[in-house]
Design an enzyme around this catalytic site. Structure first.
Site, PDB file in Angstrom:
ATOM      1  CG  ASP A 537      -2.099   0.910   1.101  1.00  0.00           C
ATOM      2  OD1 ASP A 537      -2.364   1.372  -0.027  1.00  0.00           O
ATOM      3  OD2 ASP A 537      -2.769   1.157   2.116  1.00  0.00           O
ATOM      4  CD  GLU A 540      -0.286   5.568  -4.158  1.00  0.00           C
ATOM      5  OE1 GLU A 540      -0.961   4.559  -4.412  1.00  0.00           O
ATOM      6  OE2 GLU A 540       0.132   5.856  -3.017  1.00  0.00           O
ATOM      7  CG  ASP A 707      -8.206   4.076  -0.143  1.00  0.00           C
ATOM      8  OD1 ASP A 707      -8.068   2.846  -0.054  1.00  0.00           O
ATOM      9  OD2 ASP A 707      -7.353   4.886   0.232  1.00  0.00           O
TER      10      ASP A 707
END
Length: 1516
Positions: A537, A540, A707
């Site tokens: 997770d 980015e 999300d």
């Protein structure tokens, strides 16, 4: 609360797009408007996933002290410091696409002119120079560029434009490294490259432009005419014209409709931004699929490009698709405008790849196979259901969830934890108060014993300890810091951002030490917590502050983020799905009131500012890049590039700045995790789910949609997300079912649990403090989930088979209707329905309050039949009809496509239980009464499979067949077979000839045949032996009693009886007669000419099927059968010549019918045309007319090339694969041989009628006779060895599993001829040099067969070939001796290739005696230039013998993984420099290496590295 949530325009639609309610044909207005309203007003917070927070930060406050009373005693404690919101605020930027005053580069810049244009072997190179004064509009113009055009394969064209000169003077102009993102198959030039359907052309008027043309249609696919090329150090722009109302798909990652439309800007910049609609989010896939439809005039055949959506389901269309990939990792935008697509990048190069398709399926395969790599095959357990949430507090609560699922009998395969399990949110740690190691290991043992699995989250940032707190030690950071694996600031200091644990550092994947450190960290955690996969997770990569905000603030660590976590005061979750106020009015009113009070409190605490912040405008400094604020502002969801992300000026160990590679962090961490898991859990396929991805990430991991929000709108968008990731080569995709942000409700979760059941990755996950949404929370959701899971789990074999093909061929798993039915433009924008594979149509309910849904049933116009999954009856639908389908809550409409065979197992609680249960089949018959399907079986977990099984299913002509290939042992029995679409009640049903007396029933209303209770008949295993199950009602005895017996006719002495042939062909009972008698006879008698060309399964399911629909094929089969019968009778003196003449006439009639079909067939008849080609080749092959065979083979190849784009979406596409392979592999000229002593082409007219000697093991009387039989053998061996030639040239591990059957046939052929070979060797009636080249070539091919046996690991089969190999060596010795004695060595060198078998044996034969004999032969060869095998081959062969005991040259011993054997296949020669002792390998397809000198140790190292690279295990 992130500010973008409060902006309706930002959340749901960018300013350049409007919602067209008229176009929402399937979505009810209430659904669309309520979804928009809810999405715009909802509050989103992230879990262990990140938030888009805008803040700034310039002060360094001190920690504060709080007091509390404990048992009456006042106690002081340190209050955790909360980072100010200002820490994550950057300059106020206005994206250029929203700025009406922005400079327009197309109007200001001069473009380029091409010069020094030179042709290359496979393309063009040129120099591009500025065509005028530099414009420097958003950077400094690059004066000179280099153009390279490369026709790389038969389906891919590359166009590269980059600075002509890259040195220290312009080092900042970064061009993406091959080490980070490999080039597509550079240096491997295929023989058919020039067959590509793409054509590059260019012009210098008025400035340089280029076009890419599809040659077969004349369509211009990419067209930069009318625009200028802009190339600056921080801005690149190029424009391609597009047809009106074009159809583009892809360009991820974003939340958007499937069809992108022509008023939309796609931004490519990895962002931690929840799931805002229409903006850039986590990943980057700069690839699009362009589909263009042509309306076909049914009278003239003329095609007209469709340029609007005003199309009809009843008209005739033809589509062509192509793909475009821009290999760039820089921040980019793609503006999809009404007439063009405009690409704008913040740097890098133009590196375009065009894929010619012409179908979506072909484009996707070309993109994956040739450019980015095939997706990883997943373990079987990963297809079970997954449960997760942010907020599971401890092991006890986690086990309660597991037990609750069991109590409610809802299958649960995998339990996950978010960051709750960590110690203060630090990677690779557990909180010992809530998730201690000891109890955790006990729980996981119980979980694993129950066949279930556990997957934890791992974030992408690493906590950096507080230097003033000795107890804050964190070994993961210390180890990484000691090895220098973290990103730095430009000044060399450590870059310190902020994520969940506080101030953090970030791995630098450019460091060679990073992957070993990551592996150690994962290994250490796995030692304490034996998890089964990893969830990556925040990759980015996300940071909650701008720049290195922690550099001077580490004494405050650990710090709290600048925003409240969900559930904390001010951040309570009050959002609900659309329509909640209707279904739950009281609760909705209370939530609305509480939300208003919370918003009011927040507003009072932080009054909104009335000041106006001006937009920041960056300026261009000639020759200097502004890294943090580039002059061109892309439409980034987070605004400034440094907001909520690692800053662009963060610097890697190799000096590369994050600005140039930001989009690759997520890609690289997945690669690192994949490599680590290969070490942590060796031999098992790594299971990884990642958030940020790039082109090619699917080689290592799957992806979830991020999300999302608990809204019906996001359930709808999830379908388009999944379909796009199929295009991107990441089929293992799913979303947070029931929604992540906000509270779900019963209706939404009911619907969503059923939709996601048909996604590959199936997980329920939601946010901290929101209402629980496990499937058992609501009774109706529990029942709906169980109903959908029952379907999913029963179809796990089907889904696993789809993934096998995705991972080996690049096919998709979830498919858009427009892709599966490519010639129907009415399907182009449909994304509320989807296909699972080619056989299942899913039509879910996606709106609130609905009890019915509208859906289309594609292909009706072309004869498709659809069956309702639940009733199993056919669907009554019309072409183009948007049919209303009942769908009460808890029901998801699922339909089976006619023509499909679906393998099933029992739907039990875990996947391991399912795998060990009995098998079932559903055969859904097409309108023609046929169906087909496949099943792939392996051990479900290993990276390298010791054995696999592939089962083919075919239903045709009232029978269902199953035939398997492979050695994997599956002992599960077959329980049930269900056949849909059976027109009438059958008579006796048999399984392999044995009557099935019990368990057979027929539903005359739904037309369904049920055959149950087959376990006893298949107790050894459903696929241990091939079987057939006839279920036709026709009675063979009744059918044959009214029709002449053709076998008797063929033996009859009266030619008049042959007049019954036409009657027999048209007789209604012909199908049964053909199938049960004549067809089997035909196949048996043609075995020696055709069974090795295509398998018996091909004859059963293709030729037989063609016989039923094509009279020409019927004539051909019957005439050929009669010809064979006559040949046997003629040999026994039972048939007169006039009978032969009559059947020959019938043969000619059938041949003429076939040729007429060839001449008149259209593209859609390609399957029948190819079948007829096979029939005609069979004719001529049996008659010995090789000239005619060559002609027909050539016709077949031509038709194949002209129609190749039609094969994959043809209804019999699976069957056609065998025809395609057979025709494309055979070398047409090899079917014609010229006798050296004759001027005539060699051919034996009616050979089998007049010269049967070759069929019996008798001695050859002469070389001429041997020549004839050898040549016949050669023809047989050519077709037999075709699959092995393909394996040797293009190694594909799974193909080897299919070798055994064909090799058995080939072995039988070779045994048949061996007696004559040995006799010839003994007698030597004539000098061996008179033997034609055909003999040598036959032996060469036989050697390849044996080599294939050895490589495939089929030990027993290889041993069976040793006697034949021995004979080959004997023949080779005689040939060499004869040639040397007759002083013909110079001419022999021309044919030296035919001594390849000897060389192979010298280097690879396992029998040392045979190997040494082969070496002796090689030593006797003339040592002259031009015979590369001579000196080098003999010397290296000797060395092979000498080092045999050491095993240095046994690839199996030198490497750990059997797939490394592929390295042997790329080595075509090994030479030794006798002075230096160094060897040279001549390579056939090793990247861009021509010759590579190595020592022994270097060779072993190189082969390992090359194999790892081929397998996708390393990035370099």
């Amino acid at each position: 609360m992130p500010p973008w949530w409060s902006s309706a325009a930002n959340l749901f639609q960018p300013s350049n797009k409007t919602v067209d309610m008229v176009s929402l044909t399937w979505r009810q207005a209430i659904f669309a408007f309520s979804s928009v309203a809810s999405a715009q007003s909802s509050t989103s917070t992230n879990p262990a996933d990140g938030l888009s927070i805008t803040s700034g930060y310039s002060v360094t406050p001190s920690p504060t002290v709080g007091t509390a009373t404990i048992n009456g005693t006042a106690t002081t404690y340190s209050v955790q410091f909360t980072v100010p919101a200002a820490a994550d605020v950057g300059p106020n930027l206005l994206p250029n696409i929203k700025d009406p005053n922005a400079k327009q580069a197309q109007a200001l810049c001069p473009g380029y002119k091409a010069s020094n244009v030179e042709r290359t072997a496979n393309g063009v190179t040129a120099t591009l120079s500025l065509a005028g004064e530099a414009c420097n509009v958003y950077g400094t113009d690059i004066e000179t560029l280099a153009l390279n055009v490369d026709y790389q394969t038969a389906h891919r064209l590359g166009v590269s434009i980059q600075p002509a000169y890259l040195d220290n003077s312009n080092r900042s102009q970064y061009v993406l490294s091959e080490e980070l993102v490999p080039f597509p198959e550079q240096g491997v030039i295929q023989p058919d490259t020039q067959d590509i359907d793409l054509q590059f052309s260019w012009s210098n008027e008025p400035t340089f432009s280029f076009t890419i043309l599809r040659k077969s249609t004349g369509d211009v696919l990419f067209d930069t005419r009318g625009s200028v090329l802009v190339y600056e150090n921080q801005f690149i722009e190029f424009v391609s014209q597009l047809p009106e109302d074009y159809n583009l798909y892809g360009m991820g990652e974003r939340i958007h409709d499937l069809r992108l439309g022509n008023n939309y800007t796609a931004t490519f910049y990895a962002a931690d931004a929840g799931d805002p609609i229409d903006y850039n989010i986590y990943g980057n896939h700069p690839f699009y699929l362009d589909t263009r439809y042509h309306e076909v005039d049914e009278t003239t055949g003329e095609k007209t490009l469709v340029t609007s959506q005003n199309v009809s389901a009843t008209k005739t269309y033809e589509s062509y698709s192509h793909g475009v990939y821009q290999r760039s990792a820089h921040g980019m935008e793609a503006l999809m405008l009404p007439t063009n697509i405009t690409w704008r990048a913040l740097g890098g190069s133009i590196d375009l790849y065009f894929f010619d398709g012409p179908t979506q399926a072909e484009v996707t395969k070309q993109y994956q196979l040739g450019a980015i790599g095939l997706p990883a095959m997943q373990q079987y357990f990963t297809f079970g259901f997954h449960q997760c949430r942010w907020g599971y507090k401890n092991w006890t609560q986690l086990e309660e969830v597991v037990n609750n699922y069991r109590a409610f009998d809802i299958p649960l395969e995998n339990i996950w934890t978010d960051i709750d399990y960590m110690f203060q949110y630090r990677d690779f740690t557990n909180d010992q108060n809530t998730f201690p190691y000891g109890p955790g290991q006990e729980f996981l043992q119980r979980l694993h014993d129950a066949g279930q699995h556990y997957i934890p989250i791992v974030d992408s940032a690493i906590y950096i300890p507080n230097p003033n707190n000795a107890s804050d030690n964190y070994s993961i950071y210390t180890d990484g810091n000691d090895h220098g694996v973290f990103l730095n600031n430009p000044d060399g200091s450590q870059y310190i951002g902020e994520v969940w644990p506080g101030y953090t550092v970030f791995p630098d994947w450019h460091s060679n030490a990073s992957v070993p450190w990551w592996t150690r960290s994962l290994q250490g955690h796995h030692d304490n917590v034996p998890w089964d996969g990893i969830w990556i997770d925040m990759s980015e990569v996300s940071s909650f502050c701008v720049g290195s905000c922690g550099t001077h603030n580490l004494s405050l660590n650990p710090v709290h983020p600048s925003f409240g976590l969900p559930g904390e005061p001010g951040s309570v979750v009050y959002g609900y799905p659309e329509g909640f106020n209707i279904t739950n009015a009281t609760e909705a009113a209370a939530a609305s009131s509480a939300n208003a009070a919370q918003a009011s409190s927040a507003s009072a605490a932080s009054p909104p500012s009335t000041a106006t912040t001006p937009y920041f405008v960056s300026t261009v400094t000639p020759g200097v890049r502004n890294i943090n604020q580039p002059p061109y502002v892309i439409n980034n969801i987070n605004g400034d590039l440094a907001v909520h992300a690692v800053s662009p000026n963060a610097t890697h160990v190799d000096g590369i700045e994050e600005y140039d590679v930001h989009n690759l962090f997520g890609h690289q961490i997945l690669n690192a995790t994949y490599q680590a898991l290969l070490s942590v859990v060796p031999d098992k396929r790594p299971f990884i789910i990642g958030r940020s991805t790039f082109a090619g990430s699917g080689k290592w991991a799957g992806h979830w949609g991020g999300d999302n929000t608990s809204l019906f709108a996001y359930m709808y968008f999830s379908i388009a997300q999944a379909l796009n990731f199929g295009l991107f080569g990441i089929p293992m995709f799913g979303v947070d079912t029931c929604g992540f942000n906000g509270n779900s409700d019963e209706e939404l979760c009911n619907r969503w649990m059923q939709v996601s059941a048909f996604f590959p990755f199936y997980r329920n996950h939601n946010v901290l403090s929101a209402n629980s949404q496990e499937a058992y929370v609501w009774e109706s959701v529990a029942e709906a989930s169980k109903r959908a899971m029952q379907i999913r789990y029963s179809l796990l074999p089907y889904m696993y088979t789809l993934f096998y093909y995705a991972s080996t061929t690049g096919s998709t798993v979830m498919r858009a209707l427009a892709w599966e039915f490519p010639n129907d433009p009415t399907l182009a924008a449909i994304d509320n329905q989807f296909m699972l594979g080619s056989s299942l149509l899913i039509t879910p309910v996606l709106g609130q309050g609905l009890t019915e849904i509208q859906g289309v049933f594609p292909g009706i116009k072309d004869g498709e039949i659809w069956y309702d999954w639940y009733t199993q009856a056919t669907v009554d639908a019309q072409a183009g009809e948007n049919k209303t389908i009942a769908a009460p809550l808890g029901h998801i409409p699922v339909f089976i496509r006619g023509g499909s065979v679906l393998p099933q197992q029992e739907a039990l609680y875990t996947t391991s239980e399912c795998r060990n249960s009995s098998w079932s089949l559903i055969a859904a018959l097409s309108a023609e009464g046929s169906a087909s399907g496949q099943l792939y079986v392996d051990d479900g977990q290993s990276i390298v499979q010791e054995a696999t099984l592939l089962v083919d299913f075919t239903a045709s002509n009232g029978s269902l067949w199953a035939s398997a290939r492979g050695t994997y042992q599956d002992s599960n029995s077959l329980a049930n077979i269900t056949v849909l679409g059976v027109a009438s009640q059958p008579g006796t049903v048999t399984l392999n000839g044995e009557a099935v007396s019990n368990g057979v029933s027929y539903n005359s209303t739904s037309k369904v045949l049920y055959v149950r209770g087959l376990q006893n008949s298949t107790s050894q295993g459903a696929w241990v032996a091939d079987w057939s199950l006839p279920f036709s009602r026709r009675d063979l005895q009744a059918a044959t009693s009214t029709s002449p017996d053709f076998l008797e006719l063929s033996r009859s002495r009266s030619p008049a009886n042959y007049g019954a042939l036409p009657k027999l062909v048209t007789d209604p009972a012909f199908n049964d007669i053909l199938e049960k008698r004549y067809f089997q006879f035909f196949r048996q008698k043609t075995a020696q000419s055709t069974s090795t060309l295509v398998s018996s399964r091909f004859w059963d399911r293709v030729v037989l099927q063609a016989c039923h629909i094509e009279p020409a094929v019927k004539h051909a089969v019957l005439a050929l059968s009669a010809l064979h019968q006559l040949s046997e009778s003629y040999a026994q003196g039972e048939v007169q010549q006039k009978h032969v003449d009559f059947v020959s006439q019938q043969h000619l009639r059938a041949l003429r019918a076939c040729r007429n079909l060839l001449a008149s067939a259209g593209r859609d008849d390609v399957d029948r045309v190819l079948i007829v080609c096979i029939i005609m080749i069979s004719f001529e092959g049996i008659r010995g007319d090789y000239v005619a065979s060559q002609m027909h083979m050539s016709s077949g190849r031509t038709i194949l090339m002209e129609n190749k784009e039609r094969l994959l979406h043809n209804r019999r596409r699976n069957d056609l694969a065998e025809i395609v392979q057979a025709l494309s592999r055979l070398d047409v000229p090899a079917l014609t041989f010229r006798d050296a002593s004759s001027t005539n082409d060699f051919g034996i007219d009616d050979y089998y009628l007049t010269e049967p000697k070759c069929f019996v093991p008798s001695a050859f009387e002469s070389i001429a006779e041997a020549h004839a039989c050898f040549t016949d053998l050669l023809r047989l061996m050519l077709v037999a060895v075709a699959p092995f030639n393909d394996i040797l040239d293009n190694y594909n591990g799974p193909q080897l599993d299919r070798c055994d059957v064909e090799m058995t046939k080939c072995s039988q052929q070779m045994q048949l001829w061996r007696v004559r070979f040995e006799d010839l060797l003994v007698r030597k009636p004539e000098p061996m040099r008179s033997l034609p080249v055909a003999v040598l070539r036959a032996w060469h091919i036989g050697a390849k067969i044996i080599l294939a046996a050895g490589i495939s690991g089929l030990e027993t089969r290889f041993d069976a070939f040793i006697p034949e190999f021995d004979t080959m060596i004997e023949l080779a010795e005689v040939i060499v001796e004869e040639l040397l004695e007759s002083h013909e060595a110079s001419s022999f060198s021309v044919e030296m290739g035919y001594c390849d078998p000897v060389f192979f044996c010298a280097s690879r034969c396992r029998d040392p005696v045979i190997r040494r004999r082969a070496i002796a032969v090689l030593k006797r060869l003339p040592r002259q230039e031009g015979i590369w095998q001579s000196t080098g081959a003999a010397v290296i062969a000797e060395r092979w013998v000498q080092v045999e005991e050491e095993g240095l040259w046994q690839i199996e011993s030198a490497c750990d993984v059997p797939e490394y054997n592929r390295i042997a296949l790329i080595t075509t020669a090994v030479n030794v420099d006798q002075q230096s002792g160094r060897m040279q390998l001549t390579l056939s397809n090793a990247d861009d290496l021509e010759r590579m000198p190595v020592t022994r140790d270097e060779y072993v190292t190189w082969q390992k590295h090359k194999s790892l690279k081929d397998l996708g295990m390393v990035n370099t």
